[in-house]
Design a protein around this motif. Structure first.
Motif, PDB file in Angstrom:
ATOM      1  N   SER A 102     -23.157 -18.186  19.642  1.00  0.00           N
ATOM      2  CA  SER A 102     -23.372 -19.450  20.355  1.00  0.00           C
ATOM      3  C   SER A 102     -23.796 -20.542  19.381  1.00  0.00           C
ATOM      4  O   SER A 102     -24.832 -20.419  18.714  1.00  0.00           O
ATOM      5  N   ILE A 103     -23.001 -21.589  19.302  1.00  0.00           N
ATOM      6  CA  ILE A 103     -23.364 -22.768  18.510  1.00  0.00           C
ATOM      7  C   ILE A 103     -23.987 -23.778  19.467  1.00  0.00           C
ATOM      8  O   ILE A 103     -23.328 -24.282  20.378  1.00  0.00           O
ATOM      9  N   VAL A 104     -25.258 -24.068  19.278  1.00  0.00           N
ATOM     10  CA  VAL A 104     -25.979 -24.950  20.203  1.00  0.00           C
ATOM     11  C   VAL A 104     -25.694 -26.410  19.874  1.00  0.00           C
ATOM     12  O   VAL A 104     -25.896 -26.856  18.737  1.00  0.00           O
ATOM     13  N   HIS A 105     -25.234 -27.148  20.877  1.00  0.00           N
ATOM     14  CA  HIS A 105     -25.129 -28.603  20.760  1.00  0.00           C
ATOM     15  C   HIS A 105     -26.341 -29.267  21.390  1.00  0.00           C
ATOM     16  O   HIS A 105     -26.923 -30.186  20.816  1.00  0.00           O
ATOM     17  N   ASP A 106     -26.722 -28.806  22.569  1.00  0.00           N
ATOM     18  CA  ASP A 106     -27.875 -29.378  23.270  1.00  0.00           C
ATOM     19  C   ASP A 106     -28.616 -28.307  24.037  1.00  0.00           C
ATOM     20  O   ASP A 106     -27.997 -27.374  24.575  1.00  0.00           O
ATOM     21  N   LEU A 107     -29.935 -28.445  24.097  1.00  0.00           N
ATOM     22  CA  LEU A 107     -30.773 -27.634  24.978  1.00  0.00           C
ATOM     23  C   LEU A 107     -31.344 -28.580  26.027  1.00  0.00           C
ATOM     24  O   LEU A 107     -32.282 -29.325  25.756  1.00  0.00           O
ATOM     25  N   SER A 108     -30.760 -28.560  27.214  1.00  0.00           N
ATOM     26  CA  SER A 108     -31.162 -29.531  28.239  1.00  0.00           C
ATOM     27  C   SER A 108     -32.603 -29.331  28.688  1.00  0.00           C
ATOM     28  O   SER A 108     -33.277 -30.295  29.047  1.00  0.00           O
ATOM     29  N   SER A 109     -33.086 -28.081  28.676  1.00  0.00           N
ATOM     30  CA  SER A 109     -34.478 -27.838  29.073  1.00  0.00           C
ATOM     31  C   SER A 109     -35.444 -28.506  28.106  1.00  0.00           C
ATOM     32  O   SER A 109     -36.568 -28.859  28.467  1.00  0.00           O
ATOM     33  N   ALA A 140     -28.727 -22.436  15.767  1.00  0.00           N
ATOM     34  CA  ALA A 140     -29.574 -23.546  16.203  1.00  0.00           C
ATOM     35  C   ALA A 140     -29.457 -24.692  15.192  1.00  0.00           C
ATOM     36  O   ALA A 140     -28.987 -24.504  14.068  1.00  0.00           O
ATOM     37  N   HIS A 141     -29.902 -25.880  15.599  1.00  0.00           N
ATOM     38  CA  HIS A 141     -29.783 -27.043  14.717  1.00  0.00           C
ATOM     39  C   HIS A 141     -30.594 -26.866  13.437  1.00  0.00           C
ATOM     40  O   HIS A 141     -30.106 -27.130  12.342  1.00  0.00           O
ATOM     41  N   ASN A 142     -31.848 -26.455  13.578  1.00  0.00           N
ATOM     42  CA  ASN A 142     -32.789 -26.470  12.458  1.00  0.00           C
ATOM     43  C   ASN A 142     -33.940 -25.521  12.747  1.00  0.00           C
ATOM     44  O   ASN A 142     -33.965 -24.870  13.804  1.00  0.00           O
ATOM     45  N   SER A 143     -34.904 -25.447  11.834  1.00  0.00           N
ATOM     46  CA  SER A 143     -36.017 -24.505  11.994  1.00  0.00           C
ATOM     47  C   SER A 143     -36.915 -24.858  13.178  1.00  0.00           C
ATOM     48  O   SER A 143     -37.514 -23.971  13.801  1.00  0.00           O
ATOM     49  N   LYS A 144     -37.017 -26.157  13.521  1.00  0.00           N
ATOM     50  CA  LYS A 144     -37.836 -26.557  14.658  1.00  0.00           C
ATOM     51  C   LYS A 144     -37.227 -26.059  15.970  1.00  0.00           C
ATOM     52  O   LYS A 144     -37.929 -25.553  16.856  1.00  0.00           O
ATOM     53  N   MET A 145     -35.931 -26.196  16.100  1.00  0.00           N
ATOM     54  CA  MET A 145     -35.250 -25.673  17.291  1.00  0.00           C
ATOM     55  C   MET A 145     -35.307 -24.148  17.308  1.00  0.00           C
ATOM     56  O   MET A 145     -35.459 -23.531  18.375  1.00  0.00           O
ATOM     57  N   LYS A 146     -35.203 -23.544  16.149  1.00  0.00           N
ATOM     58  CA  LYS A 146     -35.306 -22.085  16.071  1.00  0.00           C
ATOM     59  C   LYS A 146     -36.657 -21.615  16.586  1.00  0.00           C
ATOM     60  O   LYS A 146     -36.739 -20.659  17.373  1.00  0.00           O
ATOM     61  N   ILE A 159     -31.180 -15.687  15.310  1.00  0.00           N
ATOM     62  CA  ILE A 159     -30.974 -17.125  15.145  1.00  0.00           C
ATOM     63  C   ILE A 159     -30.721 -17.510  13.689  1.00  0.00           C
ATOM     64  O   ILE A 159     -31.496 -17.158  12.795  1.00  0.00           O
ATOM     65  N   GLU A 160     -29.636 -18.218  13.470  1.00  0.00           N
ATOM     66  CA  GLU A 160     -29.359 -18.864  12.194  1.00  0.00           C
ATOM     67  C   GLU A 160     -29.499 -20.376  12.388  1.00  0.00           C
ATOM     68  O   GLU A 160     -29.311 -20.886  13.486  1.00  0.00           O
ATOM     69  N   CYS A 161     -29.806 -21.080  11.324  1.00  0.00           N
ATOM     70  CA  CYS A 161     -29.913 -22.548  11.397  1.00  0.00           C
ATOM     71  C   CYS A 161     -28.670 -23.192  10.799  1.00  0.00           C
ATOM     72  O   CYS A 161     -28.211 -22.797   9.720  1.00  0.00           O
ATOM     73  N   LEU A 162     -28.162 -24.196  11.501  1.00  0.00           N
ATOM     74  CA  LEU A 162     -26.966 -24.902  11.050  1.00  0.00           C
ATOM     75  C   LEU A 162     -27.254 -25.746   9.813  1.00  0.00           C
ATOM     76  O   LEU A 162     -26.467 -25.799   8.874  1.00  0.00           O
ATOM     77  N   GLY A 163     -28.386 -26.413   9.822  1.00  0.00           N
ATOM     78  CA  GLY A 163     -28.732 -27.335   8.731  1.00  0.00           C
ATOM     79  C   GLY A 163     -28.371 -28.747   9.102  1.00  0.00           C
ATOM     80  O   GLY A 163     -29.245 -29.586   9.331  1.00  0.00           O
ATOM     81  N   ARG A 342     -19.006 -23.870   8.370  1.00  0.00           N
ATOM     82  CA  ARG A 342     -18.410 -22.705   7.733  1.00  0.00           C
ATOM     83  C   ARG A 342     -19.490 -21.741   7.228  1.00  0.00           C
ATOM     84  O   ARG A 342     -19.364 -20.523   7.387  1.00  0.00           O
ATOM     85  N   GLU A 343     -20.527 -22.296   6.621  1.00  0.00           N
ATOM     86  CA  GLU A 343     -21.588 -21.457   6.058  1.00  0.00           C
ATOM     87  C   GLU A 343     -22.348 -20.718   7.164  1.00  0.00           C
ATOM     88  O   GLU A 343     -22.631 -19.517   7.042  1.00  0.00           O
ATOM     89  N   ALA A 344     -22.676 -21.424   8.264  1.00  0.00           N
ATOM     90  CA  ALA A 344     -23.410 -20.799   9.367  1.00  0.00           C
ATOM     91  C   ALA A 344     -22.566 -19.709  10.023  1.00  0.00           C
ATOM     92  O   ALA A 344     -23.084 -18.612  10.341  1.00  0.00           O
ATOM     93  N   LEU A 345     -21.292 -19.967  10.246  1.00  0.00           N
ATOM     94  CA  LEU A 345     -20.421 -18.957  10.838  1.00  0.00           C
ATOM     95  C   LEU A 345     -20.297 -17.731   9.928  1.00  0.00           C
ATOM     96  O   LEU A 345     -20.306 -16.589  10.395  1.00  0.00           O
ATOM     97  N   SER A 346     -20.201 -17.973   8.641  1.00  0.00           N
ATOM     98  CA  SER A 346     -20.087 -16.864   7.681  1.00  0.00           C
ATOM     99  C   SER A 346     -21.318 -15.964   7.749  1.00  0.00           C
ATOM    100  O   SER A 346     -21.204 -14.736   7.723  1.00  0.00           O
ATOM    101  N   LYS A 347     -22.497 -16.563   7.859  1.00  0.00           N
ATOM    102  CA  LYS A 347     -23.731 -15.762   7.941  1.00  0.00           C
ATOM    103  C   LYS A 347     -23.773 -14.930   9.219  1.00  0.00           C
ATOM    104  O   LYS A 347     -24.292 -13.816   9.216  1.00  0.00           O
ATOM    105  N   CYS A 348     -23.233 -15.476  10.303  1.00  0.00           N
ATOM    106  CA  CYS A 348     -23.267 -14.762  11.578  1.00  0.00           C
ATOM    107  C   CYS A 348     -22.229 -13.655  11.660  1.00  0.00           C
ATOM    108  O   CYS A 348     -22.455 -12.629  12.308  1.00  0.00           O
ATOM    109  N   ILE A 349     -21.104 -13.850  11.003  1.00  0.00           N
ATOM    110  CA  ILE A 349     -19.989 -12.905  11.136  1.00  0.00           C
ATOM    111  C   ILE A 349     -20.052 -11.798  10.077  1.00  0.00           C
ATOM    112  O   ILE A 349     -19.747 -10.636  10.370  1.00  0.00           O
ATOM    113  N   ASN A 350     -20.480 -12.140   8.880  1.00  0.00           N
ATOM    114  CA  ASN A 350     -20.464 -11.162   7.783  1.00  0.00           C
ATOM    115  C   ASN A 350     -21.765 -10.378   7.674  1.00  0.00           C
ATOM    116  O   ASN A 350     -22.779 -10.756   8.215  1.00  0.00           O
TER     117      ASN A 350
END
Length: 350
Positions: A102-109, A140-146, A159-163, A342-350
Motif C-alpha cells: 500500500s502506497i499511502v497518499h492520504d490518511l483521512s483520519s 508511508a510518506h515519512n518517519s512522522k507518518m510512520k 512500514i517503509e518511508c517514501l522520503g 522506485r527505491e521504496a518499491l524495491s525495498k518492499c519487494i526484494n
C-alpha cells in the motif's frame, strides 16, 4: 507476478491526480501489470452515475480475483475509489496469501481529525485507514507518518518511508532566477483551501510573490502579489520563476493552523516535490514533517511565521542561495526520474 491498481483521472490543471499517475507510469516501466479501476469525481452524484460507477468498480474487482494468484503482489495506492468495497475485499486477498503493498497518499483520519466533521464521518475515515493493517508492506510518506501508523497498532516492520513523492516531468527547468528574494505559491488557491494567501498583502515586510493555480480570487492582487495563472501539472515546473517555493497551509500567517495546516506535521505535500522538480529551494513551516529534510539537505529555509520570510531572505547572500539551488537541483533530478518511488518499491519487494 506483480500487479498494480490504476485509477484513470484527469489532472491537467488540478494536480491532485498527478502523484498516482506518476506512480502508475513508474509501475508500468518496471513491467508490472495494470488492473484498471474507475475514478469517482466529486460531481458525479446522480443515481445513474453512482450505479454505473459501482458496476465498473465491481467489474475491476472481479478481474482482480480472476487474475491474481497466491504469492502475487498488488501495488495499491491508498485511498482508492469505493473504499467500503475495498475494505471488504482486501482482507480476502490477504487471506489468499496475496501480498498488498500500500502506497499511502492520504490518511483521512489524520487529515481531518481537527476538522469540523461529524463523529460518524471521522469513524468512517478511521475504519478506512485501519484497513492498511491488511497490507504486506506500507509505504508511508515519512518517519512522522510512520510513527502515527505504529501508534495505531501497525507493526513498524511493515512500514517503509517514501522520503519524497516523485514529480515526473521533462528537464526544461530554468538554471537561474533574476530575483532570488521572491517566493512562489502553487496549488489550489480557493480561499477555503489556502486562506493565508488572501492575507499576504497585510505582511509587515512586502516581498515579491508569484501565485500559480486554479480558483484564485484576483481581487486580492497587489503590486507585489502577482497571479501567473494555471498550468498543466507536467508543465508547471517550466513556468516557476521565483527564488523559493513556499510550503504552507491553513488560514493564518503566523502558523499553519486548522486541519490542513496541522496535517503538514505528518504528510509530504506534493507541491514540495514540484518545487524541487523546478530546481527551486523551499521555505517551509518549522513544525512540518519535511522541515528536517529541508534543513539537513540545505535546500531552503525553515520558518515559524510567514512574517519571518522578509528577514530570512534579506539575510541570505547570493553565494548561499547558489548552494541551496544547486542542492535543490540535485534532488530535483531525482524526483523528475522517479527515484524515490522506485527505491521504496524495491525495498518492499526484494
Amino acid at each position: 507476478m506483480i500487479f498494480y491498481f490504476s485509477e484513470k483521472k484527469d489532472y491537467s490543471i488540478n494536480a491532485g491526480g498527478k502523484a498516482p499517475a506518476d506512480i502508475d507510469w513508474i509501475c508500468s516501466q518496471l513491467g508490472y501489470i495494470p488492473i484498471y479501476f474507475p475514478h469517482r469525481e466529486a460531481h458525479e452524484e446522480s443515481v445513474l452515475k453512482k450505479m454505473d460507477m459501482l458496476a465498473c468498480v465491481l467489474k475491476s474487482w472481479f478481474k482482480t480475483f480472476l487474475k491474481v494468484k497466491k504469492n502475487d503482489i498488488i501495488i495499491y495506492q491508498y485511498p482508492m475509489c469505493a473504499m467500503p468495497i475495498a475494505n471488504k475485499l482486501i482482507p480476502i486477498l490477504n487471506r489468499r496469501k496475496i501480498k498488498i503493498i500500500s502506497i499511502v497518499h492520504d490518511l483521512s483520519s489524520l487529515r481531518y481529525r481537527e476538522a469540523d466533521i461529524s463523529k460518524k464521518q471521522l469513524r468512517y475515515y478511521i475504519q478506512c485507514d485501519n484497513s492498511l493493517k491488511h497490507s504486506y508492506k506500507i509505504i508511508a510518506h515519512n518517519s512522522k507518518m510512520k510513527q502515527y501508523l505504529i501508534s495505531q497498532g501497525i507493526s513498524d516492520k511493515t512500514i517503509e518511508c517514501l522520503g519524497l513523492f516523485d514529480y515526473l516531468c521533462n528537464d526544461n527547468q530554468k538554471d537561474s532566477v533574476c530575483d532570488f528574494k521572491s517566493i512562489a505559491i502553487a496549488g489550489n488557491l480557493n480561499p477555503r483551501k489556502s486562506g493565508y494567501v488572501y492575507k499576504l498583502g497585510a505582511m509587515k515586510k512586502a516581498i515579491r510573490i508569484y501565485l500559480y493555480g486554479p480558483n484564485y480570487n484576483n481581487s486580492f492582487e497587489s503590486q507585489n502579489i502577482i497571479y501567473k495563472g494555471s498550468f498543466e501539472a507536467d508543465e508547471l515546473p517550466e513556468h516557476m520563476i521565483a527564488g523559493f517555493g513556499l510550503v504552507w497551509d491553513g488560514p493564518d500567517l503566523d502558523t499553519c493552523s486548522g486541519s490542513l495546516g496541522q496535517y503538514l506535521k505528518f504528510n509530504n505535500p506534493h507541491k514540495f516535490s514540484m518545487y524541487l522538480a523546478s530546481n527551486m529551494p523551499i521555505i517551509i513551516w518549522k513544525k512540518a514533517a519535511l522541515a528536517d529534510f529541508v534543513f539537513q539537505n540545505n535546500i531552503g529555509i525553515v520558518i515559524e511565521s510567514l512574517e519571518d520570510i522578509g528577514d530570512c531572505l534579506n539575510a541570505i547572500s547570493s553565494e548561499e542561495y547558489v548552494i541551496m539551488r544547486k542542492n535543490a537541483s540535485e534532488l530535483g533530478e531525482l524526483v523528475r526520474r522517479g527515484h524515490y518511488t522506485r527505491e521504496a518499491l524495491s525495498k518492499c519487494i526484494n
